[in-house]
Design a protein around this motif. Structure first.
Motif, mmCIF file in Angstrom:
data_model
loop_
_atom_site.group_PDB
_atom_site.id
_atom_site.type_symbol
_atom_site.label_atom_id
_atom_site.label_comp_id
_atom_site.label_asym_id
_atom_site.label_seq_id
_atom_site.Cartn_x
_atom_site.Cartn_y
_atom_site.Cartn_z
ATOM 1 N N ILE A 17 0.845 -1.203 0.000
ATOM 2 C CA ILE A 17 0.000 0.000 0.000
ATOM 3 C C ILE A 17 0.879 1.250 0.000
ATOM 4 N N ALA A 18 1.868 1.290 0.888
ATOM 5 C CA ALA A 18 2.738 2.465 0.988
ATOM 6 C C ALA A 18 3.489 2.711 -0.317
ATOM 7 N N LYS A 21 1.096 3.973 -3.010
ATOM 8 C CA LYS A 21 0.734 5.358 -2.724
ATOM 9 C C LYS A 21 1.838 6.305 -3.187
ATOM 10 N N ARG A 22 3.098 5.941 -2.880
ATOM 11 C CA ARG A 22 4.226 6.784 -3.317
ATOM 12 C C ARG A 22 4.292 6.877 -4.837
ATOM 13 N N VAL A 26 -4.288 4.879 -6.956
ATOM 14 C CA VAL A 26 -5.507 4.909 -6.156
ATOM 15 C C VAL A 26 -5.616 3.505 -5.566
ATOM 16 N N ILE A 27 -5.643 3.420 -4.236
ATOM 17 C CA ILE A 27 -5.494 2.124 -3.585
ATOM 18 C C ILE A 27 -6.707 1.764 -2.743
ATOM 19 N N GLY A 44 -3.314 5.830 3.394
ATOM 20 C CA GLY A 44 -3.939 6.480 2.253
ATOM 21 C C GLY A 44 -4.764 5.573 1.365
ATOM 22 N N ALA A 45 -5.064 4.380 1.823
ATOM 23 C CA ALA A 45 -5.886 3.459 1.034
ATOM 24 C C ALA A 45 -7.307 3.445 1.586
#
Length: 181
Positions: A17-18, A21-22, A26-27, A44-45
């Motif tokens: 996920i991280a 995101k970087r 869109v997660i 951020g997911a």
């Protein structure tokens, strides 16, 4: 932006996920353990809630096997999310058991051509029945990566991470020894 779905929010899933995101994706993420929702969202997911039973987690924080009824309902909910994903990363494992099948052949058929499945559970049988351990295959336009030794693909980074962890461990031991002396 690419749409990424991560199934399994343990150490590997949270790192996926991280990283996504970087990279600007869109997660969405899913796990049977409701307790990880906050961790997923903090990275951020969007957490995909399948109404997991409260007993889906062991006292040690690991996922447990669920009932066939729950698995069927879970697959129905996840199917819509899987068909929208450009990248599907599966990391779901149950300690001491074969990896649960989360992505059925029908679910995979709903994916867009050019989509990718990264099955990180491949060494334990895979979360997708079409995964071939140790191989990357294309099935009906979807690339399925079943690598069984991902750290070996990034040996320099894996070695640096291991060395850093050993050093931090040794610092703890040396600090404790110095305090006792």
């Amino acid at each position: 932006a690419a749409r990424v779905l991560v199934m399994g929010a343990g150490v590997a899933g949270l790192q996926a996920i991280a990283t996504a995101k970087r990279l600007g994706a869109v997660i969405e993420a899913f796990d049977v353990r409701p307790a990880v929702k906050e961790q997923v969202e903090s990275l951020g997911a969007k957490f995909v809630d399948t109404g997991a039973p409260p007993d889906a987690e062991t006292k040690g924080g690991y996922a447990k096997e669920t009932t066939a009824e729950f698995l069927t309902r879970q697959r129905e909910i996840l199917s819509a999310h899987i068909t929208q994903a450009d990248v599907l990363i599966t990391t779901a494992l149950v300690p001491g058991k074969r990896a649960p099948v989360l992505v059925t052949a029908d679910m995979r058929k709903g994916m867009k051509p050019g989509s990718v499945i990264v099955d990180m559970a491949a060494p334990a049988g895979g979360n997708c029945p079409l995964t071939e351990a140790g191989k990357t295959v294309v099935k009906h336009g979807v690339t399925i990566i079943g690598e069984t030794n991902i750290p070996a693909l990034v040996a320099t980074d894996s070695s640096a991470l291991y060395a850093r962890n050993v050093l931090d461990f040794l610092k703890l031991i040396l600090t404790t020894e110095a305090a006792l002396a």
